[in-house]
Design an enzyme around this catalytic site. Structure first.
Site, PDB file in Angstrom:
ATOM      1  CD  GLU A   1      -2.772   1.247   2.444  1.00 15.65           C
ATOM      2  OE1 GLU A   1      -2.772   0.330   3.280  1.00 15.65           O
ATOM      3  OE2 GLU A   1      -3.491   2.251   2.532  1.00 15.65           O
TER       4      GLU A   1
ATOM      5  NE  ARG B   1       1.914  -7.841  10.007  1.00 19.38           N
ATOM      6  CZ  ARG B   1       2.071  -6.774   9.216  1.00 19.38           C
ATOM      7  NH1 ARG B   1       3.129  -6.030   9.284  1.00 19.38           N
ATOM      8  NH2 ARG B   1       1.141  -6.434   8.379  1.00 19.38           N
TER       9      ARG B   1
ATOM     10  CE  LYS C   1       2.847   0.216   4.996  1.00 19.27           C
ATOM     11  NZ  LYS C   1       2.426   0.017   3.620  1.00 19.27           N
TER      12      LYS C   1
HETATM   13  P1  ATP Z   1       2.306  -2.090   8.087  1.00 18.15           P
HETATM   14  O1  ATP Z   1       1.541  -2.734   9.173  1.00 18.15           O
HETATM   15  O2  ATP Z   1       3.763  -1.960   8.363  1.00 18.15           O
HETATM   16  O3  ATP Z   1       1.719  -0.831   7.604  1.00 18.15           O
HETATM   17  P2  ATP Z   1       1.144  -3.492   5.901  1.00 18.15           P
HETATM   18  O4  ATP Z   1       0.938  -4.949   5.920  1.00 18.15           O
HETATM   19  O5  ATP Z   1      -0.042  -2.631   6.043  1.00 18.15           O
HETATM   20  O6  ATP Z   1       2.289  -3.143   6.918  1.00 18.15           O
HETATM   21  P3  ATP Z   1       1.528  -3.320   3.094  1.00 18.15           P
HETATM   22  O7  ATP Z   1       2.091  -2.219   2.313  1.00 18.15           O
HETATM   23  O8  ATP Z   1       0.081  -3.594   2.998  1.00 18.15           O
HETATM   24  O9  ATP Z   1       1.916  -3.066   4.603  1.00 18.15           O
HETATM   25  O10 ATP Z   1       2.352  -4.645   2.822  1.00 18.15           O
HETATM   26  C1  ATP Z   1       2.717  -5.116   1.551  1.00 18.15           C
HETATM   27  C2  ATP Z   1       3.045  -6.568   1.669  1.00 18.15           C
HETATM   28  O11 ATP Z   1       4.138  -6.747   2.552  1.00 18.15           O
HETATM   29  C3  ATP Z   1       1.885  -7.366   2.213  1.00 18.15           C
HETATM   30  O12 ATP Z   1       1.798  -8.587   1.508  1.00 18.15           O
HETATM   31  C4  ATP Z   1       2.251  -7.583   3.645  1.00 18.15           C
HETATM   32  O13 ATP Z   1       1.675  -8.767   4.133  1.00 18.15           O
HETATM   33  C5  ATP Z   1       3.770  -7.650   3.580  1.00 18.15           C
HETATM   34  N1  ATP Z   1       4.352  -7.210   4.851  1.00 18.15           N
HETATM   35  C6  ATP Z   1       4.130  -6.050   5.498  1.00 18.15           C
HETATM   36  N2  ATP Z   1       4.786  -6.013   6.670  1.00 18.15           N
HETATM   37  C7  ATP Z   1       5.457  -7.179   6.762  1.00 18.15           C
HETATM   38  C8  ATP Z   1       6.321  -7.762   7.739  1.00 18.15           C
HETATM   39  N3  ATP Z   1       6.620  -7.113   8.870  1.00 18.15           N
HETATM   40  N4  ATP Z   1       6.826  -8.982   7.495  1.00 18.15           N
HETATM   41  C9  ATP Z   1       6.534  -9.637   6.362  1.00 18.15           C
HETATM   42  N5  ATP Z   1       5.723  -9.159   5.411  1.00 18.15           N
HETATM   43  C10 ATP Z   1       5.191  -7.947   5.597  1.00 18.15           C
HETATM   44 MG    MG Z   2      -1.686  -3.136   4.545  1.00 22.78          MG
END
Ligand code: ATP
Ligand code: MG
Length: 559
Positions: free
Chosen positions: A35, A262, A272
């Site tokens: 995102e 994660r 984020k």
């Molecule tokens: P955050 O909680 O940090 O905002 P998010 O999951 O909302 O993370 P996205 O941009 O939606 O962030 O993530 C893009 C991809 O990366 C998704 O497939 C997500 O599952 C993966 N991802 C995000 N954070 C992690 C993490 N800490 N470890 C492994 N994969 C991750």
């Molecule tokens: Mg997300």
């Protein structure tokens, strides 16, 4: 299980099973779906290395799909930064796509849902809807609007789309089952009204699809075979499947969501939302502050793409939540830079040494090996003269036998140069040593082949010639948080654990060969650690970031 099978991770095992059950190999397709609401961090690197790694293993395409369904938080700046970071990590995507590319298709499908009696418009307050949702152990109750006529639903949904209603007043919900054991299946929201400008679709839309409604359908449109996400989406899998099944054409591939844990890292936060707080509240200088766990922060700190890939691979993927020790990440960069970083000399906390028997105006150009770990690294020239700097902590007037550095009456070798002996020192009114007077053995030059050059003395010190040294700003970093798990402490905000001493700015002296160093060039400052040129460097001022110390001062402190 064969040897080869043993080394497969559990996602690869799932893929192997699907292939064995008849999925043609050429149908394999993956995606990485960020995102664009922040910069990528080391957790994302796990997902990037996993998805793009599968692409390489199976020679399958991997799409970069921006999951841009929330215009309130998304920006072009983030899109650009994400693309840059993935490329820097060394990966190539097949297609660059956006969930917003599918807004029209999603809308058309939503209209079909309404016509088939599978969706309805609800205009209750969010509190009322939440109350009706039930609990994991109690059924939900139906919305009074659940049985609106198809005509009325179509009319209301068109009005939602054309901007006639206020934000929060109406939503479109899928009509599934308010008694379903999985709460995500209790008539989830498909669309909400958001009167916000979108970074790509501008003001074309004022209704935006929810994550669950968007993600599976986007995977289906792109014909992603394996949609890999993190564990918190496991309970969404029923809904993912339900949405896909409503539009699924049996001639096409039905994507499959699978989950892994994660990546969490000790002594930092990864969400984020929290990283954005650190940026907005100016606790750090930006997303690329070298203390941040972002890819851009790690890059600026001196981490190589190779070290981040090695870290992701070594830490592996798991089915259960866990925390990876940041020491592993530090180990990966030390290991990489040990092989590749040129060695140089820099003095961070200087004290002056005068070599009393060295001729006043003499200057010598000595030769030093760039990297003993790399036989192709070659040599460089290092100037030597009567007055040099060494580290303050490398001298003591008196010390016990275990102190293998300079003390009065004893000898040490100056790296790539001569053996010196401390004869006396001058101190200021506070008792601090300000000048050390030494003599040198003029036959002892390293590499000269003389008997004296082979003389063994315990202790070798790094140094710089005062006359030739360059001043440099060195930014020495410590962990940004004092707690191993800053965001999981009960009743405490993660910011209570900010380390007040995470940045220490030092004026140092570096050998003159560094005057041509460019942004992101990495070095080992001998005996100190690995350092990297910062982007704040100008023609008149060198700035270095300490990537990692050679020794782990944190471990030494018993933390
Ligand atoms: P955050 O909680 O940090 O905002 P998010 O999951 O909302 O993370 P996205 O941009 O939606 O962030 O993530 C893009 C991809 O990366 C998704 O497939 C997500 O599952 C993966 N991802 C995000 N954070 C992690 C993490 N800490 N470890 C492994 N994969 C991750
Ligand atoms: Mg997300």
């Amino acid at each position: 299980m064969s040897e080869e099978k043993k080394s497969l991770n559990f996602i690869e095992q799932i893929i192997e099973e699907d292939l064995a059950n008849g999925l043609p190999k050429e149908k394999l397709r993956f995606r990485f779906p960020p995102e664009p609401n922040g910069y990528l961090h080391i957790g994302h690197a796990a997902s990037i290395c996993l998805n793009f790694g599968l692409g390489l293993t199976y020679n399958a395409p991997v799409n970069l799909r921006f999951d841009d369904t929330n215009p309130a938080k998304e920006e072009q700046e983030y899109v650009d930064a994400i693309k840059h970071d993935i490329q820097w990590l060394g990966f190539k995507w097949d297609k660059e796509l956006y969930s917003s590319d599918y807004f029209q298709q999603l809308f058309d499908w939503a209209i079909e849902f309404i016509k088939e009696g599978k969706a309805y418009v609800d205009n209750q307050s969010s509190e009322e809807m939440a109350k009706q949702k039930g609990t994991p152990t109690e059924h939900g109750t139906d919305s009074p609007n659940r049985n609106r006529s198809i005509e009325e639903n179509l009319d209301l949904f068109m009005k939602m789309k054309s901007g006639e209603f206020n934000e929060g007043s109406h939503v479109l919900r899928a009509k599934i089952d308010m008694k379903h054991v999985n709460m995500h299946m209790r008539d989830p929201i498909m669309y909400r009204i958001l009167k916000k400008h979108h970074h790509r679709t501008g003001d074309d839309w004022c209704i935006y699809p929810m994550y669950d409604w968007t993600h599976g359908e986007s995977d289906y449109i792109e014909q992603i075979s394996h949609s890999i996400c993190t564990l918190e989406f496991k309970s969404h899998r029923d809904l993912y499947d339900w949405y896909v099944d409503q539009v699924y054409d049996t001639n096409l591939l039905r994507p499959k969501q699978r989950e892994f844990a994660r990546r969490n890292l000790s002594y930092t936060v990864m969400s984020k939302r929290k990283l954005l707080q650190l940026v907005e509240e100016k606790i750090v200088t930006g997303w690329d502050d070298p203390r941040m766990p972002t890819i851009s922060g790690l890059r600026r700190r001196g981490y190589t793409a190779n070290s981040i890939r090695t870290f992701s691979e070594t830490a592996g993927i798991s089915k259960r939540d866990n925390v990876t020790d940041v020491a592993l990440l530090e180990h990966c960069i030390k290991d990489d830079l040990n092989k590749t970083a040129p060695r140089v000399m820099a003095v961070l906390d200087p004290v002056k040494v005068i070599i009393t028997n060295y001729p006043e105006d003499k200057e010598e150009i000595l030769t030093a090996e760039n990297n003993q770990e790399d036989e192709n690294a070659g040599f460089r020239e290092v100037p030597f003269s009567k007055e040099i700097y060494i580290e303050k902590e490398d001298f003591r007037e008196e010390a016990n036998k275990k102190f293998f550095r300079l003390k009065l009456g004893k000898e040490v070798r100056l790296k790539n140069a001569y053996i010196i002996k401390a004869e006396s020192c001058i101190k200021d009114e506070n008792g601090e040593v300000t000048e050390i007077h030494c003599t040198y053995d003029e036959d002892s030059l390293s590499g000269s082949g003389s008997e004296a050059s082979k003389r063994r003395v315990k202790g070798t010190l790094h140094w710089v010639s005062i006359k030739h040294a360059r001043k440099a700003e060195v930014r020495v970093y410590d962990r940004l948080f004092t707690h191993e798990a800053p965001d999981s402490q009960k009743d405490k905000d993660f910011k209570e654990f900010i380390n007040p001493d995470s940045l220490n700015v030092i004026e140092a002296f570096v050998e003159p060969s560094l005057k041509t160093a460019k942004n992101l060039d990495r070095f080992q400052f001998q005996r100190l650690g690995y350092f990297c040129v910062d982007k704040d460097t100008t023609a008149n001022k060198l700035v270095f970031n300490r990537t990692v110390p050679l020794r782990d001062s944190w471990a030494k402190m018993g933390q």
